[in-house]
Each structure stands twice: as C-alpha cells, then as structure tokens.
Design an enzyme around this catalytic site. Sequence first.
Site, PDB file in Angstrom:
ATOM      1  N   ASP A  13      49.968 -17.864 -29.209  1.00  0.00           N
ATOM      2  CA  ASP A  13      49.815 -19.235 -28.695  1.00  0.00           C
ATOM      3  C   ASP A  13      50.860 -19.580 -27.643  1.00  0.00           C
ATOM      4  OD1 ASP A  13      47.738 -19.704 -30.583  1.00  0.00           O
ATOM      5  OD2 ASP A  13      49.271 -20.007 -32.109  1.00  0.00           O
ATOM      6  N   HIS A  41      42.332 -18.744 -26.934  1.00  0.00           N
ATOM      7  CA  HIS A  41      43.076 -18.951 -25.699  1.00  0.00           C
ATOM      8  C   HIS A  41      42.523 -20.215 -25.055  1.00  0.00           C
ATOM      9  CE1 HIS A  41      44.168 -14.443 -25.068  1.00  0.00           C
ATOM     10  NE2 HIS A  41      44.719 -14.979 -26.113  1.00  0.00           N
TER      11      HIS A  41
HETATM   12  P1  GDP Z   1      47.260 -18.412 -25.980  1.00  0.00           P
HETATM   13  O1  GDP Z   1      46.491 -18.037 -27.194  1.00  0.00           O
HETATM   14  O2  GDP Z   1      48.513 -17.625 -25.830  1.00  0.00           O
HETATM   15  O3  GDP Z   1      46.425 -18.397 -24.742  1.00  0.00           O
HETATM   16  O4  GDP Z   1      47.754 -19.918 -26.180  1.00  0.00           O
HETATM   17  P2  GDP Z   1      46.912 -21.178 -26.708  1.00  0.00           P
HETATM   18  O5  GDP Z   1      45.780 -21.429 -25.846  1.00  0.00           O
HETATM   19  O6  GDP Z   1      46.667 -21.055 -28.155  1.00  0.00           O
HETATM   20  O7  GDP Z   1      48.008 -22.325 -26.609  1.00  0.00           O
HETATM   21  C1  GDP Z   1      48.604 -22.708 -25.448  1.00  0.00           C
HETATM   22  C2  GDP Z   1      48.319 -24.202 -25.235  1.00  0.00           C
HETATM   23  O8  GDP Z   1      49.244 -24.744 -24.357  1.00  0.00           O
HETATM   24  C3  GDP Z   1      46.965 -24.483 -24.622  1.00  0.00           C
HETATM   25  O9  GDP Z   1      46.479 -25.712 -25.117  1.00  0.00           O
HETATM   26  C4  GDP Z   1      47.271 -24.585 -23.126  1.00  0.00           C
HETATM   27  O10 GDP Z   1      46.336 -25.388 -22.418  1.00  0.00           O
HETATM   28  C5  GDP Z   1      48.600 -25.265 -23.184  1.00  0.00           C
HETATM   29  N1  GDP Z   1      49.520 -24.924 -22.106  1.00  0.00           N
HETATM   30  C6  GDP Z   1      49.775 -23.705 -21.557  1.00  0.00           C
HETATM   31  N2  GDP Z   1      50.786 -23.789 -20.681  1.00  0.00           N
HETATM   32  C7  GDP Z   1      51.196 -25.092 -20.694  1.00  0.00           C
HETATM   33  C8  GDP Z   1      52.238 -25.792 -20.030  1.00  0.00           C
HETATM   34  O11 GDP Z   1      53.029 -25.248 -19.270  1.00  0.00           O
HETATM   35  N3  GDP Z   1      52.359 -27.131 -20.326  1.00  0.00           N
HETATM   36  C9  GDP Z   1      51.539 -27.775 -21.191  1.00  0.00           C
HETATM   37  N4  GDP Z   1      51.737 -29.071 -21.409  1.00  0.00           N
HETATM   38  N5  GDP Z   1      50.548 -27.138 -21.825  1.00  0.00           N
HETATM   39  C10 GDP Z   1      50.385 -25.809 -21.589  1.00  0.00           C
END
Ligand code: GDP
Length: 425
Positions: A13, A41
Amino acid sequence: MSCCAIVGINWGDEGKGRMVDLLTEEYDIVVRYQGGGNAGHTIVNEYGKFALHLLPSGIFRKGVVSVIGNGVALDPENLWKEIEEVRSRGIEITPENLKISDRASVLLPWHRDLDSLEEARLADKKYGSTKQGIAPFYSDKYQKKTIMVGELFYPEYVREHLAGITEWKNLILDKVYGAKQYTEKELLDWVDEYADKLKPFVCSTKEFLEGAVKEGKNILFEAQLGALRDLDYGIYPYTTSSNAIAAFAPVGSGLSSAKLDQVIGVVKAYSTCVGEGPFVCEWFGEEADKLREAGHEFGAKTGRARRVGPLDIVATRYGVDVQGATDLALTKMDILSYMEKIPVCTKYIIDGEETDLFPFPALLGKAQPKIEYLDGWNCDISGVRKWEDLPENARKYVEYIEQAVGCHITYVSVGAERDAYIYRS
Ligand code: GDP
C-alpha cells in the site's frame, strides 16, 4: 530497450499503482509477476478512480500492453469481474492490450473456501488473510494440484487433470474441515464458463516478451505488496504466499532472462500495515486515528482500517536492500503537512540493545522503536511540482530519509493524481 521493476519497500500500500500509472508513459509493456486479487492498487487518472486487483496498472494507457505473468494467482472470477468493471468505464481491454500467460496457474473456487475455513479454524491466531484464496492457491501450485490456464485449450486433458485434483481436494474439504465438497460437473461448468471468456487473452508471455525484447521495447514489472510481505524475505509467517521482490520479476513474468536496469522502490512517508503480524512502529489511539484519517488509510480491497505509525527507517533500509532498489519514490508527503514535529523510527531496541539492522522475524515481537523528531513544514504542499518550491523542512525530511536508507529519492509524490509529484534528477 530497458527493464524496470516498481516494487514496494515496506508492508504494501505504498502507492505502487500510482507510480506505475505515472511511469507507464515511458514503457511499452507492463507486467504483473506475482500475487493475486488480494490487494488493491488505487489509481486516479483522467478516467476516474480505480482499485485494480489483478489487472496491471498499465491498462489505462493507449499503446501499452499489459501482461499477467505466470507468477500471478489467476483468479478467473475476479479477473473477469474487474475486466467488465474497467471496460464499463470506457477503457478498452482486448487481446491486443491484455495478455495472460498460458503458464499462470488457476485459482479454483475451493481456494477461497479453504482460506475462510482455515482462518476460522485458527480463530484468534489467524493470519489476517483477505480470504481471496491466495495461500491455499500457492500451496496447491507448489504441490502441483491446480491447473495452468493454457490447459483450457485442451479440453480432454484438463477434464482428466481436474478429475484427479477434485477427488483429492474433496478429501481435504470433507475430512479436515467437514465442508462442502465439489462435484466434477460443478468444477467443469465453472471452468467452461471462464474458459470461453479468458481464452482469447491467453498466450505464451515468454514468446511475447522475448519478441518485445528483440524489438527493443521498454518493459515495466509491477509488484503486488511490499518487501516485508515477501514469502522468503518478509515477516514470515505474516507474509503473502509469493515472492514480491524485484528479483522474482523475471521468473514470474515469462521473461526469465530479464536483467533489471532499474528498480524503483516505493516508500510511503509514514508507515502503514494491513492485517496481522509484528509492526514495531505502530501507533494507537488518537494520534493513530488522526494519521489514518489524514491519509485515508483504509484497505482498497476490504475497507479494513490500516495500522499506522511513523516512518520506520530500520525496516525501510532493509526493504531497499532486499529489493536492490536503484531509486526511490516517496509517496504521501502531503499527508504529513499537519504535523508540527515529524516522528521517525531510527533504531530498534531489542532486549535493551539498540540495533539498526532489521531482525529475524522471531525477534520482531520484542523490538521497541527508538523515535527521533524532525521539524514539520505545516503548510499545504499538494500543489508543489518543483523541488525548490518545497518548504525547507520538507526538503530536509526527504534528504534525511535518502541519507538514512542509502538510496536516491527520485520522485516525491504529493497527491494521488497522476501529475501530483516532484521529479529530482
Ligand atoms: P499500492 O497497492 O501500493 O498501489 O497502494 P494503494 O493503492 O493501496 O494505496 C495508496 C493510496 O494512496 C491510494 O489511495 C493512492 O491513490 C494514494 N496515494 C498515492 N500517492 C499519494 C500521494 O502522494 N498523496 C496522497 N494524498 N495520496 C496518494
């Protein structure tokens, strides 16, 4: 031609999907090489907000081919549901832009049953599974008790193969768990239904990727989950059931000869962890609620509240090492803007001794975090796009992490949207 992997440095995440979605612009092919539909994701782009579970994050880019490699737990039901959902929002998914490895093993209906049955049996000792059948699936894959999706092209062969597996699996369902058994007909009807849907996408991703290399194409490998959830290098047994680390990308994709030119490790500016297992930096109570709310830390697949805490330098340095990261992307910096002082875990204390080495999993339960504080920046940075426009204390935070974990931070993300980031050469 270049090969790059985008991987998680911590517990998952970290924002890998967001980084893959951003960087696919420079790539021709995006490959998922491990894991199943058990994590999500989240991607925000011009089509809206999506939670992808099995589809590679390249699916939104025109001209990019997305590949589901042989290392993935191919769950036909969930994959088909996801394809339909994404298509219904205007994204084209065809055998031209989505390829599924004929050597991907199939997650069968009883894998989900067995996941729930085992978690129920474990009761308060449960692993915190998302109950998507991933652990039973990988156990069966390595026991050679499932089918490869390419077998669907050989109906007689798959019929006979499944009959043998069904007989064996029914014994376990009945004798171990006293649960519902499957008839051969049920299984074959299920296989027929999904075979028709998925067959057009199935091909040898080995041949496809080797051909792409000859044509000089750029390939991006996309991990699901982070280094600390890797089956061999993570916090076993609270890991996932496959290898999430970059070194597995060649094996799980079909391009076993791939040499990675770049490994981009994604790190969140603070720590989060879904599910059970030791989490040294964990916060509880009000300060945890505040960070969780600020960062919207609720699971994309399950909606579960994520465990949260400050950035863990010990775990992050270990993650950088096992991933062989050449660059880092630091995400969610904007979320820390409300903090006057930013806490960071710099060492672990185990039996009264300080260490900066990530310990063997059996010792993690004893580890206490040593916390130090950096000054916060206390202003909204979500609109910043240039390094020099970041407040000095935010730059200091980035430089501090970079120095402490020994890897260059090339991207600083300040929002979920595609363009909300700062590039540092
Ligand atoms: P992944 O499984 O590694 O792709 O991560 P997830 O999707 O589970 O969680 C990452 C969350 O953080 C998602 O809701 C993204 O839209 C959000 N996100 C990613 N980068 C940023 C950021 O720099 N700032 C903010 N506020 N949200 C972010």
